[in-house]
Write a protein that holds these residues in place. Structure first.
Motif, PDB file in Angstrom:
ATOM      1  N   ARG A  97      42.746  95.513   3.387  1.00 14.84           N
ATOM      2  CA  ARG A  97      43.512  96.708   3.718  1.00 14.84           C
ATOM      3  C   ARG A  97      45.008  96.417   3.748  1.00 14.84           C
ATOM      4  O   ARG A  97      45.421  95.274   4.025  1.00 14.84           O
ATOM      5  N   ALA A  98      45.803  97.426   3.485  1.00 15.82           N
ATOM      6  CA  ALA A  98      47.257  97.293   3.620  1.00 15.82           C
ATOM      7  C   ALA A  98      47.580  96.843   5.039  1.00 15.82           C
ATOM      8  O   ALA A  98      47.069  97.399   6.015  1.00 15.82           O
ATOM      9  N   GLY A  99      48.393  95.812   5.162  1.00 14.14           N
ATOM     10  CA  GLY A  99      48.721  95.250   6.463  1.00 14.14           C
ATOM     11  C   GLY A  99      47.744  94.190   6.928  1.00 14.14           C
ATOM     12  O   GLY A  99      47.994  93.501   7.916  1.00 14.14           O
ATOM     13  N   GLY A 100      46.620  94.061   6.230  1.00 12.48           N
ATOM     14  CA  GLY A 100      45.595  93.103   6.626  1.00 12.48           C
ATOM     15  C   GLY A 100      45.872  91.696   6.140  1.00 12.48           C
ATOM     16  O   GLY A 100      46.818  91.443   5.389  1.00 12.48           O
ATOM     17  N   TRP A 121      48.482  80.796  -7.890  1.00 14.91           N
ATOM     18  CA  TRP A 121      48.275  82.243  -7.711  1.00 14.91           C
ATOM     19  C   TRP A 121      49.577  82.900  -7.293  1.00 14.91           C
ATOM     20  O   TRP A 121      50.281  82.415  -6.399  1.00 14.91           O
ATOM     21  N   HIS A 122      49.917  84.004  -7.944  1.00 16.44           N
ATOM     22  CA  HIS A 122      51.136  84.738  -7.629  1.00 16.44           C
ATOM     23  C   HIS A 122      50.816  86.230  -7.529  1.00 16.44           C
ATOM     24  O   HIS A 122      49.990  86.746  -8.282  1.00 16.44           O
ATOM     25  N   THR A 123      51.479  86.905  -6.608  1.00 13.74           N
ATOM     26  CA  THR A 123      51.266  88.345  -6.445  1.00 13.74           C
ATOM     27  C   THR A 123      52.504  88.976  -5.831  1.00 13.74           C
ATOM     28  O   THR A 123      53.231  88.325  -5.071  1.00 13.74           O
ATOM     29  N   ASP A 124      52.751  90.221  -6.181  1.00  8.73           N
ATOM     30  CA  ASP A 124      53.823  90.978  -5.530  1.00  8.73           C
ATOM     31  C   ASP A 124      53.242  91.996  -4.557  1.00  8.73           C
ATOM     32  O   ASP A 124      53.947  92.851  -4.049  1.00  8.73           O
ATOM     33  N   GLN A 125      51.922  91.864  -4.275  1.00  8.26           N
ATOM     34  CA  GLN A 125      51.259  92.796  -3.370  1.00  8.26           C
ATOM     35  C   GLN A 125      51.052  92.234  -1.972  1.00  8.26           C
ATOM     36  O   GLN A 125      50.521  92.915  -1.098  1.00  8.26           O
ATOM     37  N   VAL A 147      47.401  76.662   7.889  1.00  8.23           N
ATOM     38  CA  VAL A 147      46.683  77.861   7.470  1.00  8.23           C
ATOM     39  C   VAL A 147      47.357  78.456   6.232  1.00  8.23           C
ATOM     40  O   VAL A 147      48.586  78.522   6.168  1.00  8.23           O
ATOM     41  N   THR A 148      46.561  78.876   5.267  1.00  8.57           N
ATOM     42  CA  THR A 148      47.071  79.564   4.080  1.00  8.57           C
ATOM     43  C   THR A 148      46.694  81.034   4.195  1.00  8.57           C
ATOM     44  O   THR A 148      45.537  81.403   4.004  1.00  8.57           O
ATOM     45  N   THR A 149      47.669  81.870   4.553  1.00  2.00           N
ATOM     46  CA  THR A 149      47.396  83.278   4.836  1.00  2.00           C
ATOM     47  C   THR A 149      48.406  84.180   4.156  1.00  2.00           C
ATOM     48  O   THR A 149      49.594  83.871   4.098  1.00  2.00           O
ATOM     49  N   TYR A 150      47.906  85.300   3.638  1.00  2.00           N
ATOM     50  CA  TYR A 150      48.760  86.325   3.038  1.00  2.00           C
ATOM     51  C   TYR A 150      48.543  87.650   3.759  1.00  2.00           C
ATOM     52  O   TYR A 150      47.408  87.999   4.100  1.00  2.00           O
ATOM     53  N   ARG A 151      49.654  88.373   3.980  1.00  2.00           N
ATOM     54  CA  ARG A 151      49.559  89.723   4.508  1.00  2.00           C
ATOM     55  C   ARG A 151      49.773  90.705   3.370  1.00  2.00           C
ATOM     56  O   ARG A 151      50.796  90.648   2.671  1.00  2.00           O
ATOM     57  N   LYS A 152      48.827  91.608   3.201  1.00  2.00           N
ATOM     58  CA  LYS A 152      48.967  92.606   2.137  1.00  2.00           C
ATOM     59  C   LYS A 152      50.053  93.610   2.496  1.00  2.00           C
ATOM     60  O   LYS A 152      50.105  94.101   3.621  1.00  2.00           O
ATOM     61  N   LEU A 153      50.905  93.893   1.551  1.00  2.00           N
ATOM     62  CA  LEU A 153      52.025  94.793   1.776  1.00  2.00           C
ATOM     63  C   LEU A 153      51.569  96.265   1.789  1.00  2.00           C
ATOM     64  O   LEU A 153      50.472  96.582   1.337  1.00  2.00           O
TER      65      LEU A 153
END
Length: 288
Positions: free
Chosen positions: A248-251, A263-267, A276-282
């Protein structure tokens, strides 16, 4: 287990080894790193159990027809059930707790909160996540409902996860604050995950290579640790893309160390936190 003298019969030629590894990769996306000698031992034991006298006979039984499907599932179970335990990556679980508490206090969590354990094995990871989320919500005085889903390519692992019962040596890894609330001893050396956690969790068989076809909604936390290292690079990057789509957005998308290389993303934006390897979805917070 067959005797070592009999195991000498079960040697893989280079051609047989490549045939098996190719078929396994095509069916599951997994690149097996099991040492050759151990793979031969596994196949020897399995062939003996089925009354077959050679590895080639066993390999021939895996031809692509309806009758071979059950044996492929048995072979996948044999080769892919990995070591797991409760709270295996403490830093990652601490980040999940911090996320739940912060969102609860900021009132950005919504009426429902969901987590997905990708490659859940025998369930310890998802039950650990459940304990963390339940504990954080209640300590924050938040009435949000939550649920968790675990998926794995192994039918055997999923079946064991659904039971929610573990020996004493397993529950020793659970921090006391969680163990005292969420684990119950029903009989000697048998411990059960309590209903407050157990009833909010579901497990399903799912092949991660085909994650885009999984019938799941989006999740507030997608937790995928020590799974993607078994896939080739192209498959790994594709799977991460799909996992982010299901976030989810913000998740949060929580990966194992080094699994995001290339891995690359603009999202999404990467969160800086040791261990910890963590990404927050924009896109703000998407509650639902």
């Amino acid at each position: 287990m067959i005797q070592r003298s009999a195991q000498a019969m079960f040697k893989l030629s280079d051609e047989q080894l490549q045939q098996l590894l190719h078929e396994l990769q095509q069916r599951t996306g997994i690149t097996v790193e099991t040492p050759r000698w151990l793979l031969e031992e596994y196949l020897g034991e399995r062939s003996a159990e089925l009354g077959m006298s050679s590895v080639q006979g066993y390999l021939d039984s895996l031809k692509d027809d309806l009758g071979s499907r059950a044996e492929w599932l048995a072979l996948v179970d044999l080769l892919t059930v990995k070591e797991t335990r409760f709270f295996r990556q403490p830093a990652a679980f601490q980040q999940v707790r911090q996320e739940v508490c912060t969102r609860a206090q900021a009132d950005t969590i919504g009426p429902e909160f969901s987590v997905w354990s990708v490659g859940c094995s025998t369930g310890e990871e998802l039950y650990s996540l459940g304990m963390v989320v339940e504990h954080a919500l209640r300590d924050s005085g938040c009435a949000t409902n939550w649920h968790g889903i675990g998926t794995d390519v192994s039918f055997g692992a999923v079946a064991r996860a659904k039971i929610g019962r573990y020996p004493e040596r397993s529950i020793n890894d659970i921090p006391l604050a969680y163990r005292s609330r969420y684990i119950r001893c029903e009989d000697k050396d048998q411990y059960w995950v309590c209903d407050r956690i157990f009833n909010r969790i579901s497990f399903f068989h799912s092949n991660l290579m085909h994650v885009e076809n999984a019938p799941f909604a989006k999740f507030d936390i997608v937790f995928c640790q020590n799974v993607l290292i078994y896939f080739d690079r192209i498959t790994r990057l594709h799977v991460i893309d799909q996992l982010l789509t299901r976030t989810r957005a913000g998740g949060l998308l929580v990966l194992g160390a080094g699994e995001d290389i290339g891995w690359h993303t603009d999202q999404a934006e990467r969160i800086s936190q040791d261990g910890v390897t963590t990404y927050r979805k924009l896109g703000g917070f998407e509650n639902g």
